[in-house]
Design a protein around this motif. Sequence first.
Motif, mmCIF file in Angstrom:
data_model
loop_
_atom_site.group_PDB
_atom_site.id
_atom_site.type_symbol
_atom_site.label_atom_id
_atom_site.label_comp_id
_atom_site.label_asym_id
_atom_site.label_seq_id
_atom_site.Cartn_x
_atom_site.Cartn_y
_atom_site.Cartn_z
ATOM 1 N N LEU A 194 0.804 -1.221 0.000
ATOM 2 C CA LEU A 194 0.000 0.000 0.000
ATOM 3 C C LEU A 194 0.836 1.271 0.000
ATOM 4 C CD1 LEU A 194 -2.798 -0.969 2.564
ATOM 5 C CD2 LEU A 194 -3.016 -0.790 0.076
ATOM 6 N N GLY A 195 2.070 1.170 0.461
ATOM 7 C CA GLY A 195 2.921 2.350 0.565
ATOM 8 C C GLY A 195 4.029 2.133 1.580
ATOM 9 N N PHE A 196 4.159 3.071 2.516
ATOM 10 C CA PHE A 196 5.171 2.959 3.565
ATOM 11 C C PHE A 196 4.532 3.103 4.943
ATOM 12 C CE2 PHE A 196 7.958 3.980 0.058
ATOM 13 C CZ PHE A 196 9.144 3.304 0.363
ATOM 14 N N LYS A 197 4.809 2.140 5.815
ATOM 15 C CA LYS A 197 4.445 2.302 7.215
ATOM 16 C C LYS A 197 5.419 3.297 7.849
ATOM 17 C CE LYS A 197 2.483 -2.290 8.174
ATOM 18 N NZ LYS A 197 2.620 -3.501 9.036
ATOM 19 N N ALA A 198 4.916 4.073 8.781
ATOM 20 C CA ALA A 198 5.751 5.066 9.456
ATOM 21 C C ALA A 198 5.420 5.092 10.942
ATOM 22 C CB ALA A 198 5.533 6.448 8.852
ATOM 23 N N ILE A 199 6.402 5.451 11.742
ATOM 24 C CA ILE A 199 6.208 5.614 13.190
ATOM 25 C C ILE A 199 6.037 7.106 13.455
ATOM 26 C CG2 ILE A 199 7.226 5.316 15.474
ATOM 27 C CD1 ILE A 199 8.811 2.938 14.191
ATOM 28 N N ILE A 200 4.918 7.462 14.066
ATOM 29 C CA ILE A 200 4.538 8.859 14.269
ATOM 30 C C ILE A 200 4.901 9.312 15.678
ATOM 31 C CG2 ILE A 200 2.629 10.507 14.185
ATOM 32 C CD1 ILE A 200 1.088 8.343 12.553
ATOM 33 N N ASP A 201 5.660 10.413 15.749
ATOM 34 C CA ASP A 201 6.002 11.019 17.040
ATOM 35 C C ASP A 201 6.533 10.002 18.049
ATOM 36 O OD1 ASP A 201 5.325 13.545 16.152
ATOM 37 O OD2 ASP A 201 3.275 13.456 16.930
ATOM 38 N N ASN A 202 7.291 9.028 17.528
ATOM 39 C CA ASN A 202 7.933 8.022 18.392
ATOM 40 C C ASN A 202 6.922 7.225 19.209
ATOM 41 O OD1 ASN A 202 10.587 6.999 19.067
ATOM 42 N ND2 ASN A 202 10.260 7.771 21.140
ATOM 43 N N LYS A 203 5.675 7.081 18.677
ATOM 44 C CA LYS A 203 4.637 6.445 19.492
ATOM 45 C C LYS A 203 3.625 5.622 18.696
ATOM 46 C CE LYS A 203 1.378 7.498 23.245
ATOM 47 N NZ LYS A 203 0.846 8.558 24.127
ATOM 48 N N TYR A 204 3.082 6.182 17.616
ATOM 49 C CA TYR A 204 1.986 5.539 16.888
ATOM 50 C C TYR A 204 2.437 5.041 15.514
ATOM 51 C CZ TYR A 204 -0.811 8.171 20.298
ATOM 52 O OH TYR A 204 -1.336 8.701 21.449
ATOM 53 N N GLY A 205 1.681 4.086 14.978
ATOM 54 C CA GLY A 205 1.914 3.620 13.625
ATOM 55 C C GLY A 205 1.004 4.343 12.653
ATOM 56 N N GLY A 206 1.490 4.608 11.441
ATOM 57 C CA GLY A 206 0.687 5.259 10.415
ATOM 58 C C GLY A 206 1.082 4.770 9.044
ATOM 59 N N LEU A 207 0.372 5.235 8.015
ATOM 60 C CA LEU A 207 0.627 4.780 6.650
ATOM 61 C C LEU A 207 0.642 5.940 5.665
ATOM 62 C CD1 LEU A 207 0.986 2.292 4.762
ATOM 63 C CD2 LEU A 207 -1.502 2.313 4.465
ATOM 64 N N LEU A 208 1.684 5.964 4.834
ATOM 65 C CA LEU A 208 1.773 6.884 3.700
ATOM 66 C C LEU A 208 1.444 6.076 2.446
ATOM 67 C CD1 LEU A 208 5.134 8.484 4.794
ATOM 68 C CD2 LEU A 208 3.077 9.840 4.372
ATOM 69 N N TYR A 209 0.377 6.461 1.735
ATOM 70 C CA TYR A 209 -0.078 5.669 0.592
ATOM 71 C C TYR A 209 0.804 5.897 -0.642
ATOM 72 C CZ TYR A 209 -4.226 4.309 3.160
ATOM 73 O OH TYR A 209 -5.073 3.766 4.089
ATOM 74 N N GLU A 210 1.117 4.798 -1.317
ATOM 75 C CA GLU A 210 1.975 4.829 -2.507
ATOM 76 C C GLU A 210 1.471 5.827 -3.546
ATOM 77 O OE1 GLU A 210 5.153 4.039 -4.676
ATOM 78 O OE2 GLU A 210 4.803 2.683 -2.990
ATOM 79 N N SER A 211 0.160 5.870 -3.746
ATOM 80 C CA SER A 211 -0.432 6.730 -4.771
ATOM 81 C C SER A 211 -0.277 8.218 -4.460
ATOM 82 C CB SER A 211 -1.925 6.401 -4.946
ATOM 83 O OG SER A 211 -2.616 6.598 -3.725
ATOM 84 N N GLU A 212 0.070 8.540 -3.210
ATOM 85 C CA GLU A 212 0.187 9.940 -2.804
ATOM 86 C C GLU A 212 1.628 10.343 -2.488
ATOM 87 O OE1 GLU A 212 -2.499 10.310 0.462
ATOM 88 O OE2 GLU A 212 -4.247 9.776 -0.725
ATOM 89 N N ILE A 213 2.561 9.435 -2.758
ATOM 90 C CA ILE A 213 3.969 9.726 -2.482
ATOM 91 C C ILE A 213 4.612 10.307 -3.741
ATOM 92 C CG2 ILE A 213 6.219 8.704 -1.931
ATOM 93 C CD1 ILE A 213 4.697 6.615 -0.248
ATOM 94 N N PHE A 214 5.178 11.495 -3.638
ATOM 95 C CA PHE A 214 5.732 12.187 -4.798
ATOM 96 C C PHE A 214 7.241 12.395 -4.675
ATOM 97 C CE2 PHE A 214 4.279 15.184 -1.645
ATOM 98 C CZ PHE A 214 5.391 15.997 -1.477
ATOM 99 N N GLN A 215 7.858 11.815 -3.652
ATOM 100 C CA GLN A 215 9.289 11.962 -3.456
ATOM 101 C C GLN A 215 9.886 10.609 -3.082
ATOM 102 O OE1 GLN A 215 8.511 14.390 0.310
ATOM 103 N NE2 GLN A 215 10.437 13.428 0.846
#
Length: 278
Positions: free
Chosen positions: A160-181
Amino acid sequence: MEINLGKYNTLRVVKEVDFGMYLDGGIEGEILLPKRYVPQGCKPGDDLEVFIYLDQDERLVATTQKPYAQVGDFACLEVSWVNQYGAFLNWGLMKDLFVPFREQKMKMEVGKKYIVHVHLDDESFRIVASAKVDRYLSKEKADYKCGQEVEVLVWQKTDLGFKAIIDNKYGGLLYESEIFQPLHVGMKLKAYVKQVREDGKIDLALQKMGQAGVEDFASILLEHIRSNGGYTTLNDKSPAEEIYALFGVSKKVFKKAVGDLYKKRLVVLDEKGITLVR
């Protein structure tokens, strides 16, 4: 006074010896700050901010070195060496950080970097790391608002994209279709909360939401045109890679900002570029 192992502590220098300084560790007794880490001009009575960890003999020791992570942190660290017990990561200190085999998702290899969580082992009370990151992310529903800016650590590539750790606490997702870099595991960057779902999952974006993001960039683009003599060769036919390399935004945001400036009659457009209205 309680010592926070694996974290920064402010401790008072109590005496000087040939091989360093002893610091007041409260109920833990005196803690050595080896001579090579003693700041110039340091003397008994001074308060120092030091990082406390365990030396090779499992004794408390202080350092003024700054580790790449402390207890409670997620970090991307490189494997220095491996033995029959596990892997050892370079975390910026003399003694490497241990990852037991049971805490590795796959067998770690020397020279490769991995996202890990740094914590105190419940049994040995040693500072260790785990690559089983999921178990250390907060299970509580985050209280973020749509559009809120957050700090993220890129953690894992998925379909789906890239999983990311938010503020050293939570999990989140950056969607492939919205990644421009270009993104890679271990990157730290700013992102924006798109939504916190009912199940607690967090969707992220690399740019501000909606018109606010466009307006912010429109002012940047306008200033760029002014500083270049009132003209830029970039236009809506320019490659997305060229736009990102210069401004760090997607082509979609660039085109919206250009349209915003055009509607306000601040610029005129042609096939060769954008010109500031005098």
